[in-house]
Structure formats: structure tokens, C-alpha cells
Design a protein around this motif. Sequence first.
Motif, mmCIF file in Angstrom:
data_model
loop_
_atom_site.group_PDB
_atom_site.id
_atom_site.type_symbol
_atom_site.label_atom_id
_atom_site.label_comp_id
_atom_site.label_asym_id
_atom_site.label_seq_id
_atom_site.Cartn_x
_atom_site.Cartn_y
_atom_site.Cartn_z
ATOM 1 N N SER A 99 32.334 12.776 35.916
ATOM 2 C CA SER A 99 32.683 13.004 37.325
ATOM 3 C C SER A 99 31.629 13.839 38.055
ATOM 4 C CB SER A 99 34.051 13.686 37.431
ATOM 5 O OG SER A 99 34.033 14.962 36.818
ATOM 6 N N GLY A 100 30.514 14.132 37.376
ATOM 7 C CA GLY A 100 29.397 14.805 38.037
ATOM 8 C C GLY A 100 29.314 16.302 37.840
ATOM 9 N N HIS A 101 30.219 16.879 37.061
ATOM 10 C CA HIS A 101 30.198 18.320 36.845
ATOM 11 C C HIS A 101 29.099 18.717 35.860
ATOM 12 C CE1 HIS A 101 34.306 17.759 38.391
ATOM 13 N NE2 HIS A 101 34.202 18.998 38.816
ATOM 14 N N ALA A 102 28.579 19.898 36.057
ATOM 15 C CA ALA A 102 27.739 20.536 35.049
ATOM 16 C C ALA A 102 28.672 21.326 34.138
ATOM 17 C CB ALA A 102 26.726 21.465 35.711
ATOM 18 N N VAL A 103 28.426 21.269 32.827
ATOM 19 C CA VAL A 103 29.306 21.922 31.862
ATOM 20 C C VAL A 103 28.479 22.745 30.882
ATOM 21 C CG1 VAL A 103 31.060 21.610 30.073
ATOM 22 C CG2 VAL A 103 30.978 20.027 32.017
ATOM 23 N N ILE A 104 28.875 23.995 30.684
ATOM 24 C CA ILE A 104 28.332 24.807 29.601
ATOM 25 C C ILE A 104 29.431 24.946 28.559
ATOM 26 C CG2 ILE A 104 27.461 27.074 28.904
ATOM 27 C CD1 ILE A 104 26.261 27.382 31.673
ATOM 28 N N LEU A 105 29.152 24.488 27.350
ATOM 29 C CA LEU A 105 30.128 24.497 26.263
ATOM 30 C C LEU A 105 29.693 25.501 25.205
ATOM 31 C CD1 LEU A 105 32.536 23.155 24.701
ATOM 32 C CD2 LEU A 105 30.833 21.579 23.747
ATOM 33 N N VAL A 106 30.436 26.580 25.073
ATOM 34 C CA VAL A 106 30.169 27.567 24.029
ATOM 35 C C VAL A 106 30.958 27.156 22.791
ATOM 36 C CG1 VAL A 106 30.243 29.998 23.374
ATOM 37 C CG2 VAL A 106 29.884 29.358 25.770
ATOM 38 N N SER A 107 30.266 26.983 21.663
ATOM 39 C CA SER A 107 30.966 26.495 20.482
ATOM 40 C C SER A 107 30.239 26.892 19.206
ATOM 41 C CB SER A 107 31.096 24.967 20.540
ATOM 42 O OG SER A 107 31.792 24.475 19.415
ATOM 43 N N HIS A 108 31.046 27.069 18.141
ATOM 44 C CA HIS A 108 30.514 27.253 16.796
ATOM 45 C C HIS A 108 30.557 25.945 16.018
ATOM 46 C CE1 HIS A 108 31.195 31.645 17.387
ATOM 47 N NE2 HIS A 108 30.201 31.742 16.522
ATOM 48 N N ASN A 109 31.219 24.941 16.561
ATOM 49 C CA ASN A 109 31.472 23.704 15.840
ATOM 50 C C ASN A 109 30.366 22.686 16.132
ATOM 51 O OD1 ASN A 109 32.538 21.086 15.079
ATOM 52 N ND2 ASN A 109 34.534 22.081 14.899
ATOM 53 N N MET A 110 29.491 22.462 15.153
ATOM 54 C CA MET A 110 28.359 21.557 15.353
ATOM 55 C C MET A 110 28.808 20.115 15.560
ATOM 56 S SD MET A 110 25.418 22.957 15.582
ATOM 57 C CE MET A 110 26.239 24.204 16.558
ATOM 58 N N ALA A 111 29.930 19.724 14.937
ATOM 59 C CA ALA A 111 30.421 18.365 15.143
ATOM 60 C C ALA A 111 30.818 18.156 16.596
ATOM 61 C CB ALA A 111 31.606 18.088 14.220
ATOM 62 N N ASP A 112 31.492 19.138 17.186
ATOM 63 C CA ASP A 112 31.865 19.052 18.604
ATOM 64 C C ASP A 112 30.623 19.010 19.488
ATOM 65 O OD1 ASP A 112 34.408 19.270 17.629
ATOM 66 O OD2 ASP A 112 34.810 21.266 18.466
ATOM 67 N N VAL A 113 29.654 19.845 19.159
ATOM 68 C CA VAL A 113 28.417 19.910 19.938
ATOM 69 C C VAL A 113 27.705 18.568 19.915
ATOM 70 C CG1 VAL A 113 26.099 20.912 19.980
ATOM 71 C CG2 VAL A 113 28.095 22.394 19.703
ATOM 72 N N LYS A 114 27.569 17.999 18.723
ATOM 73 C CA LYS A 114 26.882 16.713 18.597
ATOM 74 C C LYS A 114 27.662 15.600 19.293
ATOM 75 C CE LYS A 114 23.706 15.864 16.066
ATOM 76 N NZ LYS A 114 22.253 15.704 16.333
ATOM 77 N N ALA A 115 28.983 15.747 19.365
ATOM 78 C CA ALA A 115 29.824 14.698 19.941
ATOM 79 C C ALA A 115 29.691 14.610 21.459
ATOM 80 C CB ALA A 115 31.283 14.922 19.559
ATOM 81 N N VAL A 116 29.557 15.747 22.150
ATOM 82 C CA VAL A 116 29.630 15.703 23.616
ATOM 83 C C VAL A 116 28.426 16.294 24.347
ATOM 84 C CG1 VAL A 116 32.160 15.728 23.633
ATOM 85 C CG2 VAL A 116 30.914 17.883 23.757
ATOM 86 N N ALA A 117 27.610 17.111 23.701
ATOM 87 C CA ALA A 117 26.539 17.805 24.426
ATOM 88 C C ALA A 117 25.319 16.907 24.612
ATOM 89 C CB ALA A 117 26.140 19.083 23.692
ATOM 90 N N ASP A 118 24.631 17.105 25.717
ATOM 91 C CA ASP A 118 23.347 16.436 25.958
ATOM 92 C C ASP A 118 22.200 17.272 25.400
ATOM 93 O OD1 ASP A 118 24.277 14.156 27.712
ATOM 94 O OD2 ASP A 118 25.036 15.863 28.855
ATOM 95 N N ARG A 119 22.292 18.593 25.602
ATOM 96 C CA ARG A 119 21.281 19.514 25.078
ATOM 97 C C ARG A 119 21.983 20.713 24.449
ATOM 98 N NH1 ARG A 119 18.005 22.043 28.767
ATOM 99 N NH2 ARG A 119 19.460 21.670 30.483
ATOM 100 N N VAL A 120 21.278 21.369 23.540
ATOM 101 C CA VAL A 120 21.807 22.551 22.867
ATOM 102 C C VAL A 120 20.835 23.698 23.075
ATOM 103 C CG1 VAL A 120 22.557 23.562 20.694
ATOM 104 C CG2 VAL A 120 22.893 21.125 21.098
ATOM 105 N N ALA A 121 21.343 24.805 23.635
ATOM 106 C CA ALA A 121 20.546 26.020 23.811
ATOM 107 C C ALA A 121 20.973 27.024 22.753
ATOM 108 C CB ALA A 121 20.741 26.597 25.213
#
Length: 259
Positions: A192-214
Amino acid sequence: MSAAPVLALRGISKRFGAVQALTDVELEVHASEVVALVGDNGAGKSTLVKTIAGVHSIDGGVIEWDGVPVSIHRPHDAQELGIATVYQDLALCDNIDVVGNLYLGRELSRRGVLDEVEMERRARELLDRLSIRIPSVRIPVASLSGGQRQTVAIARSMLGEPRLVVLDEPTAALGVEQTAQVLDLVERLRESGHAVILVSHNMADVKAVADRVAVLRLGRNNGVFDVGSTSQEEIVSAITGATENAVTRRAARTGEVRR
């Protein structure tokens, strides 16, 4: 990405007494992008989130919104810009129904009386727009599953029509099915066009939805990785310190300069 990022942090530093929590941190997030913010305990993730949310004022550096420097000293400043933050504790009232939680502190009234009908109508409309499925908007939040509670907290953050949504460990302590509900919602926010910052310890979740990882390590940047072309092992190595500034070194070898 050619367009200016929705949010850009330039050289952000923060100190608490003798403790230097953040040092020269850089971060960018664009519209329709999910950036995962990862790091070990004590890496500075929570402090960085709270500077974005206006809980802590920065000591050094610049915060840019649509390429323009801005000041964020209070949560109200962040909300006025269009930043919504959903913390891990959710801050939901268990004994109040879904509608009441969505509008807690921002109730609608008509002629001095709470407009329950309009709040319920808008609540249903919001949940439908986000494809959030719950048994009823009139049941107490305590009756919902952990995943449903998390989606309600995220939905509440959307009432202010934010452009950036910061999610602090949204899948912590959730089961597989409940985690999938939350990750599906994160993907819908991006679509829907939102920018999202996802704080997570779960690498599976990160790989599933993130475009980039900082990656943050000891309050400093230790790499920004493209999820599609980076292995989980590389990201974990940056988190643990097995590699130092891995992306910087790789960029130097290939001649790539990250902006």
C-alpha cells in the motif's frame, strides 16, 4: 532507488551519561520498502527506534524527512510527520473491545456523546482495508490470539494515516500461524506504499518480508544488506561481529558506493 527516502538518518549519535548508545548511525527507508533493523542485545536497536519515535532526542547527526532536515524531540513531532511506532508491549487494554482499543485517546463524539456507531463503522472499514480477520470488533482484546492482538495494535497505528510504520519485534512469542498473520500484514503495508522498519531477532521473518537488512553492532552500523542477494550466514556474521563492516568492504572491492 532514485526518489528521496521517506526517512533518512545521517550520522545519528546518542549518549546516556557515560554510555555512548549510538555512534554515527546511518539508515534510509523508502516508500514501499521494508527495512529490517537487526542486532544483538545491546546493539542500539531500541535506542534508535526511540529516537525515530521522538522518545529520545538525538545528540548529533541529522534526521531527514523527504530529504528535508527535521527535528524530532517528542512523540508528537514524529506523529505529526507521519511516523507510527508499535512497541513490543502493544499497550492494549485487555478488558476493552477492539473498537475501544483502536480509538483509545482519540474517541469520536457527536454532540458531546461518544459516537459508537461511527467508530465501529470506521473500525470495520480499517480492518477490512488491511485484510485483518477477527471474530468481532466488539469482543474484548483479551479474547484474541497473540497474532490478532498484534494486528489490532498495528491497525490502531494506521488511524493517523502514517507514511512510516516502525514495528518493534512484532512476532516475538507468537506461534507459526500467528506469525504468518503478522508478516502478511507487513507485506500489505508495503504493497500500500508505506515505508516499514521491522525490528526483529528472527532471521526467518526478516528473510520472508524485508527488502534490506540494516545491522547494528555496539551502537554502530555494521552493514546494510540486500535480502535477495545475501545469505543468512552473512547477516548473522555481521550481527555477531565475525565480519566488521562487511558491506563497506565489499562495496570498496566492487567500486559500489552506497548512498
